[in-house]
Design a protein around this motif. Structure first.
Motif, short mmCIF file in Angstrom:
data_model
loop_
_atom_site.label_atom_id
_atom_site.label_comp_id
_atom_site.label_asym_id
_atom_site.label_seq_id
_atom_site.Cartn_x
_atom_site.Cartn_y
_atom_site.Cartn_z
N SER A 186 0.87 -1.17 0.00
CA SER A 186 0.00 0.00 0.00
C SER A 186 0.90 1.22 0.00
N LEU A 187 0.86 2.01 -1.08
CA LEU A 187 1.84 3.06 -1.30
C LEU A 187 1.18 4.40 -1.62
N TYR A 188 1.92 5.48 -1.36
CA TYR A 188 1.49 6.81 -1.80
C TYR A 188 2.72 7.60 -2.22
N HIS A 189 2.53 8.59 -3.08
CA HIS A 189 3.63 9.43 -3.50
C HIS A 189 3.91 10.48 -2.43
N GLN A 190 5.17 10.85 -2.31
CA GLN A 190 5.63 11.71 -1.23
C GLN A 190 4.81 12.99 -1.09
N ASN A 191 4.48 13.63 -2.19
CA ASN A 191 3.78 14.91 -2.13
C ASN A 191 2.33 14.80 -2.57
N SER A 192 1.76 13.61 -2.46
CA SER A 192 0.38 13.40 -2.87
C SER A 192 -0.26 12.35 -1.97
N GLU A 193 -0.70 12.77 -0.78
CA GLU A 193 -1.19 11.83 0.22
C GLU A 193 -2.67 11.52 0.08
N ASN A 194 -3.31 12.05 -0.94
CA ASN A 194 -4.74 11.78 -1.10
C ASN A 194 -5.02 10.71 -2.15
N THR A 195 -3.96 10.10 -2.67
CA THR A 195 -4.10 8.96 -3.58
C THR A 195 -3.26 7.82 -3.04
N VAL A 196 -3.88 6.66 -2.90
CA VAL A 196 -3.19 5.47 -2.40
C VAL A 196 -3.27 4.37 -3.44
N TYR A 197 -2.16 3.68 -3.62
CA TYR A 197 -2.08 2.58 -4.59
C TYR A 197 -1.93 1.28 -3.81
N ILE A 198 -2.88 0.38 -4.00
CA ILE A 198 -2.90 -0.88 -3.26
C ILE A 198 -3.06 -2.03 -4.23
N ASN A 199 -2.06 -2.89 -4.28
CA ASN A 199 -2.11 -4.09 -5.11
C ASN A 199 -2.49 -3.77 -6.55
N GLY A 200 -1.94 -2.67 -7.08
CA GLY A 200 -2.19 -2.31 -8.47
C GLY A 200 -3.45 -1.49 -8.70
N GLU A 201 -4.18 -1.17 -7.64
CA GLU A 201 -5.40 -0.37 -7.77
C GLU A 201 -5.19 1.02 -7.19
N VAL A 202 -6.03 1.96 -7.66
CA VAL A 202 -5.95 3.35 -7.21
C VAL A 202 -7.15 3.65 -6.32
N PHE A 203 -6.87 4.25 -5.15
CA PHE A 203 -7.93 4.63 -4.21
C PHE A 203 -7.73 6.09 -3.82
N GLN A 204 -8.82 6.85 -3.80
CA GLN A 204 -8.76 8.25 -3.40
C GLN A 204 -9.10 8.38 -1.92
N ILE A 205 -8.29 9.15 -1.21
CA ILE A 205 -8.48 9.38 0.22
C ILE A 205 -9.16 10.74 0.41
N PRO A 206 -10.20 10.81 1.27
CA PRO A 206 -10.83 12.12 1.53
C PRO A 206 -9.81 13.16 1.94
N VAL A 207 -10.03 14.39 1.53
CA VAL A 207 -9.06 15.47 1.75
C VAL A 207 -8.71 15.61 3.23
N ASN A 208 -9.70 15.41 4.10
CA ASN A 208 -9.47 15.62 5.54
C ASN A 208 -9.04 14.34 6.26
N GLN A 209 -8.59 13.32 5.51
CA GLN A 209 -8.24 12.04 6.13
C GLN A 209 -6.85 11.57 5.74
N THR A 210 -5.89 12.48 5.67
CA THR A 210 -4.54 12.06 5.27
C THR A 210 -3.88 11.17 6.32
N LYS A 211 -4.35 11.25 7.58
CA LYS A 211 -3.84 10.30 8.58
C LYS A 211 -4.20 8.87 8.17
N LEU A 212 -5.33 8.73 7.49
CA LEU A 212 -5.74 7.41 7.01
C LEU A 212 -4.75 6.89 5.97
N THR A 213 -4.24 7.78 5.11
CA THR A 213 -3.24 7.38 4.12
C THR A 213 -2.03 6.76 4.80
N ARG A 214 -1.53 7.46 5.83
CA ARG A 214 -0.33 6.97 6.50
C ARG A 214 -0.60 5.68 7.28
N ALA A 215 -1.83 5.56 7.79
CA ALA A 215 -2.18 4.32 8.50
C ALA A 215 -2.24 3.14 7.54
#
Length: 380
Positions: free
Chosen positions: A314-343
């Protein structure tokens, strides 16, 4: 909990992709996370990549699993090994051995391979094109490592999938005991054989080759129907040479090719999708029955957690925490939930304290999707 006895930062500065080295006592008081019997059990599973290698009487043979009990009945006391790839995907104790290396990029980590060998067992001299930390568990193993890119493949190096090389002069010649670590960068020939029944754990780090990047990018372009346009030249003029490619046409075609590589959004998504895919099968089991949003919210509000499937990237780009890549898929993270990205990307467990603004519907919906896909599962 496993802990390295040395500074990983200092190690990277001095040795990473520069020279091989042995770190005596790299793990203090090392305890094997798995028994030989448990490892043999993994070789019997259809979905797990395993091999049996024998070099009895100097004749090398290799077989791929799955195996059955009969395979291990009546074996000699020497000259064989069995190997399990990505054992961290299938055994929770083995997965804990990955933890000390998590200061390195997740996308670079390949898998943790385990080899059980009896006396004189091994896979022969060979060269790998990736970085590997070989951790010695029970028993002792004799290792030799040569200078970089020294060693020619044998005439029958591809027989049974064993890519062996001729013998080489050693720059490292030593015996590993429990807790010792041998680090080998890409391109250095090496050969190890057991002095007694022993376990070796290989934490491999592998980046994609240029060929893989180009090939996979072409597949990505086709799959997403990008660049489905032809060259247009309304100013086309006649030319003397029927077989000539004009400089202007060559430049136009070249610019079309370069343009496909010059779109940052496309490249970011391609790299995220590519790098988030494991090279090895994962233990992904879609939820049955599926969870609804209320059940997800209640599970988290009750103080319970969800755990990430072992080995899932489960990965994200350094300067783009609202998009997460998981097992080849793209998932958008709510703007106010960047802690969720890191989790999702940096931790194995997901619980309510990691979320911002309690549990908004978008976050719950995303977690519901991930759980129903089998990427995360309920942990009591």
């Amino acid at each position: 909990m496993y802990q390295l006895s040395f500074s990983l930062n200092q190690f990277l500065t001095q040795y990473w992709q520069k020279q091989p080295t042995i770190i005596k006592g790299g793990f203090t008081d090392f305890q094997d996370p798995i028994t030989p019997e448990e490892l043999a059990g993994l070789t019997m599973e259809e979905e797990i990549d395993s091999r049996f290698v024998s070099n009895l009487n100097g004749e090398w043979t290799a077989e791929h699993g799955p195996f059955n009990d009969a395979k291990f009945d009546g074996l000699n006391d020497s000259h064989w090994s069995f190997i399990v790839q990505a054992a961290n995907h299938w055994h929770s104790g083995v997965a804990e051995l990955v933890e000390p290396f998590k200061a390195l990029p997740n996308w670079l980590f390949d898998d943790l391979m385990i080899s059980y060998s009896v006396q004189h067992g091994g896979v022969g001299p060979h060269i790998d094109q990736y970085d590997v930390f070989i951790i010695q568990g029970m028993g002792k193993r004799h290792w030799r490592v040569g200078a970089k890119d020294i060693g020619q493949y044998t005439d029958n190096h591809s027989v049974n999938g064993l890519k062996q090389i001729e013998s080489f002069s050693a720059i490292i010649d030593d015996v590993l005991e429990p807790g010792d670590i041998l680090y080998i960068p890409p391109g250095f020939p090496h050969d190890g054989y057991a002095l007694e029944p022993s376990m070796s754990y290989s934490a491999g780090f592998r980046s994609p080759k240029e060929q893989e990047l180009i090939s996979n990018f072409a597949d990505y372009i086709l799959a997403h129907d990008i660049g489905d346009v032809h060259m247009h030249n309304p100013a086309l003029a006649t030319q003397d040479g029927f077989g000539e490619i004009s400089d202007s046409d060559l430049n136009t075609l070249t610019n079309m090719l370069i343009k496909s590589l010059d779109n940052k959004s496309t490249i970011d998504d391609f790299m995220g999708c590519l790098l988030s895919q494991s090279r090895h099968q994962l233990n992904i089991i879609p939820a049955e029955p599926t969870w609804d949003m209320d059940e997800i919210a209640n599970h988290l509000h009750s103080g319970l957690r969800f755990e990430k499937v072992a080995g899932l990237r489960s990965l994200y780009h350094q300067n783009s925490e609202n998009t997460v890549y998981i097992n080849g898929e793209v998932f958008q993270i709510p703007v106010n939930q960047t802690k969720l990205t890191r989790a999702l990307c940096n931790q194995e467990l997901l619980y309510i304290e990691q979320l911002e603004n309690a549990l908004d519907s978008q976050a719950v919906n995303l977690i519901q999707d991930l759980v129903n896909k089998g990427y995360w599962y309920a942990k009591e």
